[in-house]
Design a protein around this motif. Structure first.
Motif, PDB file in Angstrom:
ATOM      1  N   LYS A 142      24.206  88.544 131.919  1.00  0.00           N
ATOM      2  CA  LYS A 142      24.360  88.858 133.342  1.00  0.00           C
ATOM      3  C   LYS A 142      23.162  89.637 133.839  1.00  0.00           C
ATOM      4  O   LYS A 142      22.651  89.418 134.940  1.00  0.00           O
ATOM      5  CB  LYS A 142      25.613  89.705 133.557  1.00  0.00           C
ATOM      6  CG  LYS A 142      26.822  88.909 133.915  1.00  0.00           C
ATOM      7  CD  LYS A 142      27.935  89.831 134.381  1.00  0.00           C
ATOM      8  CE  LYS A 142      29.151  89.000 134.725  1.00  0.00           C
ATOM      9  NZ  LYS A 142      30.366  89.809 134.804  1.00  0.00           N
TER      10      LYS A 142
ATOM     11  N   GLN B  73      20.293  87.501 134.398  1.00  0.00           N
ATOM     12  CA  GLN B  73      20.432  86.731 135.632  1.00  0.00           C
ATOM     13  C   GLN B  73      20.151  87.604 136.840  1.00  0.00           C
ATOM     14  O   GLN B  73      19.473  87.205 137.774  1.00  0.00           O
ATOM     15  CB  GLN B  73      21.851  86.166 135.697  1.00  0.00           C
ATOM     16  CG  GLN B  73      22.041  85.150 136.788  1.00  0.00           C
ATOM     17  CD  GLN B  73      23.416  84.500 136.670  1.00  0.00           C
ATOM     18  OE1 GLN B  73      23.728  83.936 135.626  1.00  0.00           O
ATOM     19  NE2 GLN B  73      24.191  84.596 137.717  1.00  0.00           N
ATOM     20  N   ALA B  74      20.649  88.850 136.810  1.00  0.00           N
ATOM     21  CA  ALA B  74      20.425  89.764 137.925  1.00  0.00           C
ATOM     22  C   ALA B  74      18.938  90.042 138.104  1.00  0.00           C
ATOM     23  O   ALA B  74      18.485  90.283 139.213  1.00  0.00           O
ATOM     24  CB  ALA B  74      21.176  91.071 137.683  1.00  0.00           C
TER      25      ALA B  74
ATOM     26  N   ASN C 242      16.614  88.014 137.613  1.00  0.00           N
ATOM     27  CA  ASN C 242      15.956  86.726 137.790  1.00  0.00           C
ATOM     28  C   ASN C 242      15.235  86.270 136.534  1.00  0.00           C
ATOM     29  O   ASN C 242      14.287  85.486 136.610  1.00  0.00           O
ATOM     30  CB  ASN C 242      14.972  86.769 138.960  1.00  0.00           C
ATOM     31  CG  ASN C 242      15.711  87.055 140.248  1.00  0.00           C
ATOM     32  OD1 ASN C 242      16.835  86.590 140.442  1.00  0.00           O
ATOM     33  ND2 ASN C 242      15.097  87.852 141.109  1.00  0.00           N
TER      34      ASN C 242
ATOM     35  N   CYS D  19      16.863  84.751 134.117  1.00  0.00           N
ATOM     36  CA  CYS D  19      17.539  83.528 133.725  1.00  0.00           C
ATOM     37  C   CYS D  19      18.019  82.826 134.987  1.00  0.00           C
ATOM     38  O   CYS D  19      18.245  83.473 136.019  1.00  0.00           O
ATOM     39  CB  CYS D  19      18.751  83.840 132.841  1.00  0.00           C
ATOM     40  SG  CYS D  19      18.354  84.842 131.410  1.00  0.00           S
ATOM     41  N   GLU D  20      18.202  81.543 134.866  1.00  0.00           N
ATOM     42  CA  GLU D  20      18.703  80.797 136.030  1.00  0.00           C
ATOM     43  C   GLU D  20      20.184  81.105 136.252  1.00  0.00           C
ATOM     44  O   GLU D  20      20.852  81.613 135.372  1.00  0.00           O
ATOM     45  CB  GLU D  20      18.555  79.288 135.774  1.00  0.00           C
ATOM     46  CG  GLU D  20      17.140  78.791 135.823  1.00  0.00           C
ATOM     47  CD  GLU D  20      17.067  77.384 135.251  1.00  0.00           C
ATOM     48  OE1 GLU D  20      17.957  76.573 135.539  1.00  0.00           O
ATOM     49  OE2 GLU D  20      16.125  77.145 134.474  1.00  0.00           O
ATOM     50  N   GLU D  21      20.625  80.742 137.422  1.00  0.00           N
ATOM     51  CA  GLU D  21      22.039  80.896 137.738  1.00  0.00           C
ATOM     52  C   GLU D  21      22.872  80.149 136.703  1.00  0.00           C
ATOM     53  O   GLU D  21      22.629  78.976 136.419  1.00  0.00           O
ATOM     54  CB  GLU D  21      22.284  80.313 139.128  1.00  0.00           C
ATOM     55  CG  GLU D  21      23.598  80.703 139.758  1.00  0.00           C
ATOM     56  CD  GLU D  21      23.592  82.142 140.258  1.00  0.00           C
ATOM     57  OE1 GLU D  21      24.677  82.652 140.501  1.00  0.00           O
ATOM     58  OE2 GLU D  21      22.484  82.758 140.352  1.00  0.00           O
ATOM     59  N   TYR D  22      23.850  80.781 136.123  1.00  0.00           N
ATOM     60  CA  TYR D  22      24.650  80.136 135.089  1.00  0.00           C
ATOM     61  C   TYR D  22      25.787  79.376 135.727  1.00  0.00           C
ATOM     62  O   TYR D  22      26.410  79.855 136.664  1.00  0.00           O
ATOM     63  CB  TYR D  22      25.196  81.210 134.123  1.00  0.00           C
ATOM     64  CG  TYR D  22      26.144  80.662 133.092  1.00  0.00           C
ATOM     65  CD1 TYR D  22      25.632  80.027 131.956  1.00  0.00           C
ATOM     66  CD2 TYR D  22      27.512  80.769 133.248  1.00  0.00           C
ATOM     67  CE1 TYR D  22      26.502  79.522 131.022  1.00  0.00           C
ATOM     68  CE2 TYR D  22      28.380  80.259 132.317  1.00  0.00           C
ATOM     69  CZ  TYR D  22      27.864  79.639 131.183  1.00  0.00           C
ATOM     70  OH  TYR D  22      28.734  79.124 130.246  1.00  0.00           O
ATOM     71  N   GLU D  23      26.045  78.227 135.207  1.00  0.00           N
ATOM     72  CA  GLU D  23      27.200  77.469 135.707  1.00  0.00           C
ATOM     73  C   GLU D  23      28.142  77.214 134.559  1.00  0.00           C
ATOM     74  O   GLU D  23      27.737  76.772 133.488  1.00  0.00           O
ATOM     75  CB  GLU D  23      26.733  76.134 136.286  1.00  0.00           C
ATOM     76  CG  GLU D  23      26.480  76.207 137.769  1.00  0.00           C
ATOM     77  CD  GLU D  23      26.038  74.849 138.296  1.00  0.00           C
ATOM     78  OE1 GLU D  23      26.675  73.825 137.939  1.00  0.00           O
ATOM     79  OE2 GLU D  23      25.036  74.816 139.033  1.00  0.00           O
TER      80      GLU D  23
ATOM     81  N   TRP E 227      32.233  83.628 130.196  1.00  0.00           N
ATOM     82  CA  TRP E 227      31.602  83.967 131.488  1.00  0.00           C
ATOM     83  C   TRP E 227      32.680  84.178 132.537  1.00  0.00           C
ATOM     84  O   TRP E 227      33.632  83.393 132.616  1.00  0.00           O
ATOM     85  CB  TRP E 227      30.648  82.839 131.894  1.00  0.00           C
ATOM     86  CG  TRP E 227      29.870  83.151 133.147  1.00  0.00           C
ATOM     87  CD1 TRP E 227      30.156  82.726 134.410  1.00  0.00           C
ATOM     88  CD2 TRP E 227      28.722  83.964 133.229  1.00  0.00           C
ATOM     89  NE1 TRP E 227      29.255  83.209 135.295  1.00  0.00           N
ATOM     90  CE2 TRP E 227      28.339  83.991 134.588  1.00  0.00           C
ATOM     91  CE3 TRP E 227      27.952  84.667 132.303  1.00  0.00           C
ATOM     92  CZ2 TRP E 227      27.227  84.705 135.049  1.00  0.00           C
ATOM     93  CZ3 TRP E 227      26.857  85.368 132.773  1.00  0.00           C
ATOM     94  CH2 TRP E 227      26.492  85.394 134.115  1.00  0.00           C
ATOM     95  N   ASP E 228      32.533  85.297 133.304  1.00  0.00           N
ATOM     96  CA  ASP E 228      33.450  85.597 134.414  1.00  0.00           C
ATOM     97  C   ASP E 228      34.884  85.834 133.960  1.00  0.00           C
ATOM     98  O   ASP E 228      35.807  85.747 134.745  1.00  0.00           O
ATOM     99  CB  ASP E 228      33.459  84.458 135.451  1.00  0.00           C
ATOM    100  CG  ASP E 228      32.364  84.673 136.472  1.00  0.00           C
ATOM    101  OD1 ASP E 228      31.725  85.755 136.408  1.00  0.00           O
ATOM    102  OD2 ASP E 228      32.159  83.797 137.318  1.00  0.00           O
TER     103      ASP E 228
ATOM    104  N   LYS F 199      18.902  77.161 127.611  1.00  0.00           N
ATOM    105  CA  LYS F 199      19.220  78.400 128.327  1.00  0.00           C
ATOM    106  C   LYS F 199      19.094  79.579 127.374  1.00  0.00           C
ATOM    107  O   LYS F 199      18.631  80.669 127.750  1.00  0.00           O
ATOM    108  CB  LYS F 199      20.640  78.317 128.896  1.00  0.00           C
ATOM    109  CG  LYS F 199      20.747  77.405 130.092  1.00  0.00           C
ATOM    110  CD  LYS F 199      20.996  78.215 131.357  1.00  0.00           C
ATOM    111  CE  LYS F 199      20.763  77.374 132.603  1.00  0.00           C
ATOM    112  NZ  LYS F 199      21.835  76.384 132.883  1.00  0.00           N
TER     113      LYS F 199
END
Lengths: 1011, 343
Positions: free
Chosen positions: A800, A803-804, A806, A808-812, A825-826, A842
């Motif tokens: 996380k 990602q915050a 920048n 890493c790319e937005e995780y899906e 995740w989440d 990734k």
């Protein structure tokens, strides 16, 4: 004569009863009476074998109310813990051990007068001084540090990077070259605070000293302790007397003294004559026939009797201001009144208290019991006695200064003939100015003042009778004729006073009557100081001698003579009389007199008897009575010890201090000396801290007192330092920019270093396994250079962060499927679970952002074997179970949880280098492409194999796959795009983390470049 | 004339004491110890404690305990009792001198009267404390509620208590002393200084006081002090059982337990102006026994056990329903507090 506490010589241990009594004595009033009673009880019950009841009996004896009963009972229980065989109330028990003796004698007294006393004293003083210095200096340093140090937390530096959901703490690090030293002025001390500090510490210090422990610790000074004890003894005695007075018992402790009126017999006779001849006119019962007839019957025509008048003897009203009770001149004056009454003067005597209430007393026996009259107030008194001649006896009822006296002043005209008898017989010239003012005030009110001397009394009598004495001279008033001691020069007066004082000191604490009896007894005193009133001279002399010239000793009821003065007087007299034969020495004669005054029979009261015996024994002992000298020892062990020990000790000191006449033989002196010290030690005044800290209280007190001194010193140096111009040098970091930059680096390191790196030192090892699958052979030798590996699998939180930032790319999240149900995740509460459901690329992106890469397969196996050891698992060869790894168990996948567990949840399964979850939890991506076996594998472990196979190697087993796959050598493969929920990764780094400054911008750039 | 007895030390033991009206008395061992100390040291025993905890009763118990020995002579089983009033003086406790009768005899009694009036001894009557002080054998003398007396009284008694003798002022000093020892009830043997025969024991003086007022210090110092605490459950039960036993076959164990428990719960009610004492408990239990059916009472008492109180306040129990509450609670304000007064 019976010596108290005979049984104290019996053997045995545990002198706890004495300790118990001492302790009770500290908290409650415990007098000789109580100690005697306890002693009796013990003696009587010992024969009876009544141990079990002792507690209840003794406690009931000592207690005075319910509260004290319980407290004393608690003390008892402390001193005599209940044995299993001693139950209160049960009969026939053996008496509690050690109860047989009241006094403790087993420990031999350590001679407190050691030659090393002064050494100890110096050491103790040094110790106290040192402690004070340490406290003071320590406080000062601490204070400066607190106020001047640049290391104090810099909280105002803004955060270099915005971090919304992260709490980070920073500590600035001094950087070489960015540091400078400068001289600082200390912050100016606030004078108010320091003054307060100084006052407070002075007060505390004074308090400490007042608690009279400090000097005793420092010096162990026996003289002080003695003097203190003497004072305490005196206070006890005053207390005792008060109680006796309450009980209506006679006050003398043991001396029976003749009591004399205030003036000589001649003066009494001379004054009684005019006082007895005061008459008044009064109507008699006889009818004045002539005048009745003449005035009423003839003139008015009716009978109205006119009576004859006659002369009646007038009563003389005597008002005695007795104040609180018994002040020195009261007794002699009362006796004077009694003498007048015996000579036939009709008197009406009232004693008053405070000018408000008046009590009639029997003039013939003014010292006796009450006359049976009620208390009067001023009004009825004036009504009853209006017009009588008044003799007003008072010390200092001050009409001017005291508002209280005002009703008095208005009542004065009720007695047209009035005189004030002032008991202070000093000549006018020597009176204190305040006293003179009082006299003048009364004179203005028409109250003539007469001193209580022979002459004064006669003048007063004639003044009231209204006629001059024999010769036709006026009654001379102010100022009265000066009076001098009858014969001899000032020198002989001084000598007589000294003798008088000495005899008084032998008593000691004599009453005024005692003083008078002594004066009358010795011709050498009597001839020079011929009248009772010279007591006043003795008081002045004694006050000067005791170094308290300002104090008015005549306020006391007794002449309290300090032990020092007593000692000096006796020593002086012994030195003077040395040439005389023993019998003629003054001290011998004085002691004989005192012995004679001691009542010939032993008092009945045991308490009295104790005092009486001790006094007698002491006098006899000094008078060279050997039996008495032996008896003295008994008093040092008994309840009288606190009183007796200082006296015996003083006498011992006198005899050993240079006097040539030997009063007591050597062996007796030695014996007594051995007894004195424990006797003194036994009684000790109650001190602050007695209730806690037990035997360490002295030291505790020493420490606190020193701390007080330290605080004081601290305040003092704070005040002085600006005046003395002291400077303080201070190291300070002056380069704010560099500090900021450094901070940034710290933070960057933190962000990426959310990863904990563990260095795996390089080495050679045998990769693969003969016993495993076909893909694990051939076993071949690989050399791995030193590298770093993250301690844990990369967690959700770490990803996380990437990602915050920048990185890493937005995780899906992958769509829900068979292997994606448990993606972390989440998911609430899975921040510290390993990041799963993540593709190989990734994972590489994250690794690059974190300043590292994915490990090679060789590196991974090397680490999993705890640096290449020939073992199956990181911990050894024991098969994997849920204690060591997160794997499927009989309860289900993930040790029964059905999903991953937080990283490092099975620390028992860590590798020897501390790597977590090398076996189990999630599969871990490595860099290498899949290859069916190790054929042609490189010998350099840092090189990944790129065979071109579409799958990538995964290692380490997972929460979901067979437990055996958690073996270190086990290999498996997945497609790089695979995003299953049992697959994660950890990161590696080839070289150690650089400690030299990195350019943050460059780094940022490089991470952005990653695919 | 009775011979003074050679008694070295007399003592009480806790067993077999009987108090007022022959009821057994259960004394705390410490109380016995205190009493024995008083006997040994010949000092007065001062008892304090709540009203109804058995202070006065102990004097009777002590007398009964000491009378066990026949040698002590007759009639020692009951204490001599002095009751002080707010206007008592020390002399009132020692003897009474009938001045009025002597005056009457002297003036109007004729020849016989005036000859009798010549002898002050004829008008002397020893009071109980005075009797006890001159008795040739050990007596127990009870001075009840000494705190009710004027403050001077204890102080005035100090000397008598200390020395065990007293003076009769009305018999002038120096008159011919009667040849015989002082004998109670025979005024012709009285003298100025009244003392017991040599060797005879000093009486055991038991003074009681409610703790209402502080007694003077010198007085306290001359006394053995004991505070009787309120009896515990076991003692209460014993006392109650012994009192109820005479009513017949005796009540059931359960009834005793319940009664004592309810009694203690009631005593635990906070801020009662007058807590019920032992005597009230006995009276109440007797009333229950006599007036109610055993089963009914027991079930009613169940309402007031500790279990019912639980964690709440004992004040909130339905005290109004307690049978014969009037035996226990005597004050209207207390009844109000318990909600036991009908609207």
């Amino acid at each position: 004569m019976e010596v108290p506490l005979q049984q104290s010589s019996s053997g045995g241990k545990a002198p706890t009863l004495a300790a118990f009594l001492d302790e009770v004595g500290h908290h409650f009033q415990l007098g000789v009476r109580e100690r005697l009673a306890v002693e009796t009880l013990l003696r009587e019950w010992q024969a009876d074998q009544r141990g079990g009841e002792l507690r209840g009996a003794i406690v009931s004896l000592l207690a005075q109310d319910h509260k004290s009963w319980q407290e004393i009972a608690n003390l008892w229980d402390l001193h005599f813990p209940i044995d299993s065989d001693t139950q209160s109330g049960e009969e026939g028990d053996a008496p509690p051990r050690g109860l047989l003796r009241l006094s403790q004698r087993t420990e031999r007294a350590k001679p407190s007068r050691s030659p090393r006393t002064h050494v100890r004293r110096a050491v103790a003083l040094g110790l106290v001084g040192g402690l004070i210095f340490v406290y003071g200096a320590g406080l000062r340093i601490w204070w400066l540090e607190r106020n001047l140090s640049p290391e104090s937390p810099i909280v105002s530096i803004p955060r270099p990077l915005p971090l919304p959901d992260l709490v980070a703490s920073y500590r600035p690090v001094p950087i070489e070259g960015a540091v400078s030293t400068e001289i600082l002025e200390p912050p100016p001390p606030s004078p108010g605070m320091l003054a307060l500090l100084a006052v407070a510490s002075t007060f505390l210090l004074a308090l400490g000293i007042h608690l009279h422990r400090l000097p005793a610790i420092v010096g162990g000074s026996r003289q002080q302790a003695l003097e203190h004890r003497r004072k305490e003894g005196h206070a006890k005695r005053v207390d005792w007397e008060e109680r006796r007075r309450d009980a209506g018992l006679p006050l003398e402790i043991s001396y029976r003294v003749d009591r004399f009126p205030a003036v000589s017999k001649k003066a009494i006779l001379d004054s009684a004559q005019p006082l007895g001849r005061i008459f008044r006119e009064e109507r008699s019962d006889d009818l004045d026939v002539d005048r009745t007839l003449d005035r009423t019957v003839r003139r008015a025509g009716m009978f109205s009797p006119v009576l004859l008048s006659r002369q009646l003897r007038e009563e003389v009203l005597v008002l005695i201001d007795r104040e609180e009770g018994d002040y020195p001149w009261l007794g002699p004056f009362r006796r004077l009144v009694a003498a007048w009454a015996a000579l036939g003067v009709t008197l009406r005597v009232y004693e008053m208290e405070g000018g408000y209430s008046f009590e009639e007393v029997d003039p013939r026996n003014p010292e006796g019991e009450d006359f049976g009259s009620d208390l009067l107030t001023l009004d009825p008194l004036t009504r009853r006695t209006r017009g009588l001649p008044l003799i007003f006896f008072s010390r200092h009822l001050d009409p001017v200064a005291r508002k209280k006296a005002s009703p008095w002043l208005q009542a004065l005209p009720n007695w047209p003939r009035r005189a004030w008898l002032d008991p202070d017989p000093l000549p006018w010239k020597e009176l204190r100015p305040a006293h003179r003012a009082v006299i003048e005030g009364w004179e203005r009110e028409g109250l003539r003042r007469f001193p209580l001397t022979g002459d004064g009394i006669v003048r007063l009598a004639w003044y009231l009778a209204g006629r001059p004495p024999g010769r036709a001279t006026e009654v001379s008033l102010l100022p009265l004729a000066e009076e001098r001691p009858a014969a001899g020069s000032g020198n002989s007066t001084e000598e007589a006073l000294r003798l008088w004082g000495l005899a008084a000191a032998l008593v000691p604490d004599p009453t005024w009557d005692q003083l008078e009896a002594i004066r009358r007894h010795f011709p050498e005193i009597r001839e020079t100081l011929s009248e009772n009133r010279y007591v006043q001279r003795l008081l002045q002399w004694m006050a000067r001698e005791m170094g308290a010239p300002r104090r008015d000793l005549s306020q006391d009821r007794r002449l309290e003579i300090s032990r020092e003065v007593e000692d000096t007087l006796i020593r002086e007299q012994r030195a003077l009389d040395e040439a005389l034969p023993w019998e003629e020495r003054f001290e011998t004669r004085a002691r004989r007199l005192l012995l004679q005054q001691l009542a010939p029979t032993r008092p009945e009261d045991r308490l009295d008897a104790g005092w009486w015996e001790f006094k007698q024994t002491m006098h006899l002992a000094v008078l060279r009575d050997e039996a008495a000298q032996r008896r003295l020892k008994g008093y040092l062990q008994g309840p009288w010890a606190p009183e007796a020990a200082p006296k015996v000790l003083a006498e011992l000191d006198r005899q050993e201090g240079g006097s040539t006449t030997e009063v007591w033989p050597q062996e007796i002196r030695e014996e007594l000396r051995a007894e004195v010290d424990p006797a003194l030690a036994r009684q000790r005044p109650l001190r602050f801290g007695d209730f806690r800290w037990g035997r360490f209280r002295d030291y505790v007190f020493l420490l606190t007192a020193s701390a007080m001194g330290g605080v004081f010193l601290f305040g003092l140096t704070g005040l002085l330092s600006p005046i003395l111009g002291a400077h303080y040098s201070v190291t300070r970091n002056t380069s704010v920019e560099q500090t900021l930059w450094r901070l940034e680096e710290e933070e960057r390191q933190f962000l990426k270093g959310g990863i904990e790196w563990i260095t795996i030192d390089g080495g050679e090892f045998q990769m693969g396994s003969e016993t495993g699958g076909r893909d694990e052979v051939p076993v071949h030798s690989v050399t791995v250079p030193t590298f770093l590996l993250s301690r844990t699998e990369v967690t959700v939180a770490q990803y996380k962060l990437c990602q915050a930032k920048n990185g890493c790319e937005e995780y899906e999240k992958p769509p829900l499927g068979f292997l994606t149900k448990e993606c972390n995740w989440d998911q609430e509460g899975r921040e510290d679970h390993p990041m799963n459901c993540i593709s190989w690329s990734k994972a590489r992106t994250f690794a690059a952002w974190a300043g590292g890469r994915l490990p090679t397969e060789a590196e991974w196996e090397f680490a999993a074997r705890s640096r290449g050891k020939p073992r199956e698992y990181p911990w050894g060869d024991e098969p994997a179970d849920c204690d060591r790894a997160v794997i499927p168990s009989t309860e289900g996948a993930g040790c029964g949880e059905g999903h991953t567990l937080p990283v490092c949840s099975r620390s028992r399964g860590n590798s020897e280098q501390g790597l977590c979850d090398m076996a189990g939890n999630v599969w871990e991506w490595v860099e290498d492409d899949w290859q069916g076996n190790y054929e042609g594998a490189p010998a350099d472990g840092s090189v990944p194999r790129h065979s071109g196979h579409p799958s990538r190697v995964i290692r380490g087993g997972s929460w979901w796959y067979y437990p055996r796959s958690a073996r270190a050598a086990f290999r498996y493969r997945r497609s790089p795009s695979s995003r299953s929920d049992d697959l994660g990764f950890r990161v590696a780094r080839s070289k150690p983390l650089a400690l030299d400054p990195l350019d943050p911008r460059q780094e940022e750039g490089s991470s952005e470049e990653a695919p | 004339m009775p011979q003074p007895l050679e008694l070295k030390s007399r003592r009480l033991s806790a067993e077999g004491l009987t108090g007022w009206e022959g009821k057994p008395y259960f004394a705390h061992p410490d109380l016995i110890a205190a009493a024995n100390a008083a006997l040994t040291l010949e000092m007065p025993l001062l008892l304090t404690g709540e009203a109804g905890c058995g202070k006065t009763d102990f004097a009777f118990a002590a007398a009964s305990g000491l009378a066990g020995d026949d040698r002590h002579g007759p009639a020692t089983g009951t204490p001599l009792q002095c009751y002080v009033r707010s206007d008592s003086r020390a002399r009132d406790l020692l003897y009474h001198y009938d001045a009025l009768r002597r005056f009457g005899d002297a003036h109007f009694g004729g020849e016989e009267g005036s000859s009798r009036a010549g002898e002050p001894r004829n008008y002397l009557h020893l009071e109980d404390l005075g009797k006890a002080l001159v008795f040739p054998y050990l007596r127990v003398v009870l001075i009840d509620e000494v705190d009710k007396a004027p403050r001077d009284l204890p102080n005035d008694l100090l000397r008598e208590l200390d020395q065990g003798s007293f003076e009769i002022r009305e018999i002038p000093v120096g008159t011919a002393e009667p040849p015989r020892e002082v004998e109670v009830g025979k005024p012709e043997t009285y003298r100025h200084t009244m003392a017991r025969p040599e060797g005879a024991p000093k009486p055991l003086m038991i003074l009681t006081s409610n703790v209402e007022r502080q007694l003077p210090n010198p007085f306290l110092r001359r006394c053995i002090f004991f505070h009787i605490t309120f009896p515990g459950t076991d003692s209460l039960r014993k006392i109650l059982a012994s009192h109820l036993a005479e009513l017949g076959e005796g009540p059931g164990e359960l009834f005793l337990d319940r009664a004592v428990e309810v009694f203690e719960v009631l005593r635990a009610v906070p801020s009662l102006a007058k807590k019920p004492a032992t005597s009230e408990l006995i009276c109440w239990a007797k009333a229950l026994d006599a007036l109610y059916h055993a089963e009914g009472v027991l079930s009613r008492l169940e309402l007031f056990t500790r279990k019912q109180v639980g964690s709440g306040s004992s004040m909130n129990l339905p005290w109004k329903r307690l049978p014969a509450l009037g035996c226990l609670i005597k004050l209207r304000e207390d009844l109000h507090r318990l909600g036991a007064v009908g609207a």
